[in-house]
Design a protein around this motif. Sequence first.
Motif, PDB file in Angstrom:
ATOM      1  N   GLU A   1       0.840  -1.213   0.000  1.00  0.00           N
ATOM      2  CA  GLU A   1       0.000   0.000   0.000  1.00  0.00           C
ATOM      3  C   GLU A   1       0.869   1.254   0.000  1.00  0.00           C
ATOM      4  OE1 GLU A   1      -3.374   0.357  -0.221  1.00  0.00           O
ATOM      5  OE2 GLU A   1      -3.443  -1.825  -0.533  1.00  0.00           O
ATOM      6  N   ILE A   2       1.869   1.281   0.858  1.00  0.00           N
ATOM      7  CA  ILE A   2       2.755   2.447   0.944  1.00  0.00           C
ATOM      8  C   ILE A   2       3.610   2.549  -0.315  1.00  0.00           C
ATOM      9  CG2 ILE A   2       4.636   3.547   2.234  1.00  0.00           C
ATOM     10  CD1 ILE A   2       3.513   2.042   4.736  1.00  0.00           C
ATOM     11  N   GLU A   3       4.070   1.422  -0.815  1.00  0.00           N
ATOM     12  CA  GLU A   3       4.898   1.426  -2.023  1.00  0.00           C
ATOM     13  C   GLU A   3       4.101   1.909  -3.226  1.00  0.00           C
ATOM     14  OE1 GLU A   3       8.046   1.619  -4.183  1.00  0.00           O
ATOM     15  OE2 GLU A   3       8.253   0.945  -2.113  1.00  0.00           O
ATOM     16  N   GLU A   4       2.816   1.581  -3.272  1.00  0.00           N
ATOM     17  CA  GLU A   4       1.973   2.073  -4.366  1.00  0.00           C
ATOM     18  C   GLU A   4       1.902   3.603  -4.325  1.00  0.00           C
ATOM     19  OE1 GLU A   4      -2.343   1.167  -6.420  1.00  0.00           O
ATOM     20  OE2 GLU A   4      -1.930   0.382  -4.423  1.00  0.00           O
ATOM     21  N   GLU A   5       1.762   4.162  -3.133  1.00  0.00           N
ATOM     22  CA  GLU A   5       1.776   5.618  -2.977  1.00  0.00           C
ATOM     23  C   GLU A   5       3.140   6.181  -3.389  1.00  0.00           C
ATOM     24  OE1 GLU A   5       1.145   8.920   0.565  1.00  0.00           O
ATOM     25  OE2 GLU A   5       0.570   6.840   0.947  1.00  0.00           O
ATOM     26  N   GLU A   6       4.207   5.488  -3.024  1.00  0.00           N
ATOM     27  CA  GLU A   6       5.573   5.915  -3.380  1.00  0.00           C
ATOM     28  C   GLU A   6       5.765   5.928  -4.891  1.00  0.00           C
ATOM     29  OE1 GLU A   6       9.267   7.395  -2.508  1.00  0.00           O
ATOM     30  OE2 GLU A   6       7.921   6.737  -0.924  1.00  0.00           O
ATOM     31  N   THR A   7       5.215   4.937  -5.596  1.00  0.00           N
ATOM     32  CA  THR A   7       5.378   4.903  -7.056  1.00  0.00           C
ATOM     33  C   THR A   7       4.665   6.079  -7.716  1.00  0.00           C
ATOM     34  OG1 THR A   7       3.521   3.369  -7.351  1.00  0.00           O
ATOM     35  CG2 THR A   7       5.721   2.401  -7.172  1.00  0.00           C
ATOM     36  N   ARG A   8       3.515   6.476  -7.199  1.00  0.00           N
ATOM     37  CA  ARG A   8       2.838   7.670  -7.731  1.00  0.00           C
ATOM     38  C   ARG A   8       3.691   8.912  -7.490  1.00  0.00           C
ATOM     39  NH1 ARG A   8      -1.723   4.902  -5.743  1.00  0.00           N
ATOM     40  NH2 ARG A   8      -1.699   6.071  -3.793  1.00  0.00           N
ATOM     41  N   HIS A   9       4.255   9.016  -6.297  1.00  0.00           N
ATOM     42  CA  HIS A   9       5.137  10.139  -5.962  1.00  0.00           C
ATOM     43  C   HIS A   9       6.352  10.151  -6.896  1.00  0.00           C
ATOM     44  CE1 HIS A   9       7.060  13.140  -3.380  1.00  0.00           C
ATOM     45  NE2 HIS A   9       8.161  12.414  -3.481  1.00  0.00           N
ATOM     46  N   ALA A  10       6.922   8.981  -7.156  1.00  0.00           N
ATOM     47  CA  ALA A  10       8.100   8.867  -8.028  1.00  0.00           C
ATOM     48  C   ALA A  10       7.768   9.328  -9.447  1.00  0.00           C
ATOM     49  CB  ALA A  10       8.601   7.426  -8.039  1.00  0.00           C
ATOM     50  N   GLU A  11       6.606   8.946  -9.957  1.00  0.00           N
ATOM     51  CA  GLU A  11       6.198   9.385 -11.300  1.00  0.00           C
ATOM     52  C   GLU A  11       6.118  10.906 -11.369  1.00  0.00           C
ATOM     53  OE1 GLU A  11       2.543   7.272 -11.935  1.00  0.00           O
ATOM     54  OE2 GLU A  11       3.589   5.412 -12.463  1.00  0.00           O
ATOM     55  N   GLU A  12       5.584  11.524 -10.322  1.00  0.00           N
ATOM     56  CA  GLU A  12       5.480  12.988 -10.286  1.00  0.00           C
ATOM     57  C   GLU A  12       6.854  13.653 -10.258  1.00  0.00           C
ATOM     58  OE1 GLU A  12       3.059  13.887  -6.879  1.00  0.00           O
ATOM     59  OE2 GLU A  12       1.310  12.866  -7.723  1.00  0.00           O
ATOM     60  N   THR A  13       7.775  13.124  -9.440  1.00  0.00           N
ATOM     61  CA  THR A  13       9.100  13.749  -9.345  1.00  0.00           C
ATOM     62  C   THR A  13       9.907  13.519 -10.619  1.00  0.00           C
ATOM     63  OG1 THR A  13      10.047  11.860  -8.161  1.00  0.00           O
ATOM     64  CG2 THR A  13       9.213  13.671  -6.829  1.00  0.00           C
ATOM     65  N   LEU A  14       9.722  12.376 -11.277  1.00  0.00           N
ATOM     66  CA  LEU A  14      10.390  12.156 -12.557  1.00  0.00           C
ATOM     67  C   LEU A  14       9.841  13.108 -13.614  1.00  0.00           C
ATOM     68  CD1 LEU A  14      10.605   8.271 -12.514  1.00  0.00           C
ATOM     69  CD2 LEU A  14      12.562   9.821 -12.731  1.00  0.00           C
ATOM     70  N   SER A  15       8.536  13.315 -13.633  1.00  0.00           N
ATOM     71  CA  SER A  15       7.922  14.231 -14.591  1.00  0.00           C
ATOM     72  C   SER A  15       8.355  15.672 -14.363  1.00  0.00           C
ATOM     73  CB  SER A  15       6.388  14.152 -14.503  1.00  0.00           C
ATOM     74  OG  SER A  15       5.952  12.879 -14.864  1.00  0.00           O
ATOM     75  N   SER A  16       8.589  16.029 -13.105  1.00  0.00           N
ATOM     76  CA  SER A  16       8.959  17.415 -12.773  1.00  0.00           C
ATOM     77  C   SER A  16      10.412  17.734 -13.098  1.00  0.00           C
ATOM     78  CB  SER A  16       8.722  17.680 -11.286  1.00  0.00           C
ATOM     79  OG  SER A  16       9.726  17.039 -10.498  1.00  0.00           O
ATOM     80  N   GLY A  17      11.239  16.707 -13.276  1.00  0.00           N
ATOM     81  CA  GLY A  17      12.656  16.924 -13.534  1.00  0.00           C
ATOM     82  C   GLY A  17      13.495  16.968 -12.274  1.00  0.00           C
TER      83      GLY A  17
END
Length: 108
Positions: free
Chosen positions: A22-38
């Motif tokens: 559950e926490i890792e799923e939230e982390e993967t969403r966060h990771a996608e956002e930070t990768l998109s932001s540069g």
Amino acid sequence: MLFYCQMKWNHEGRISLDELWEIEEEETRHAEETLSSGYCIGLWKVAGQKRVIAVVDAESAEELDRSVFRLPMREYLEFEVIWPLRDYLGFAEDVANRYRPTEAETGR
């Protein structure tokens, strides 16, 4: 400033595997956002290990430190290594100049 960050999951005996996912799923969403932001230049999961490697573009060590405490997995990640990275071509210029101060640094 670029930073190399090496982290490993440290969750055994602390949370169930279902809670981890559950926490890792939230982390993967966060990771996608930070990768998109540069902000995060690259992010890799080490195959066969509970390790993640990131290259982060932070303005300062302070900014990097603050961002660590915003991670969804912050309580279950152990930061093994954080290294500031220097551009190799800048290093090459310093080598060619034998690390003597440049005109810009001396004001001449």
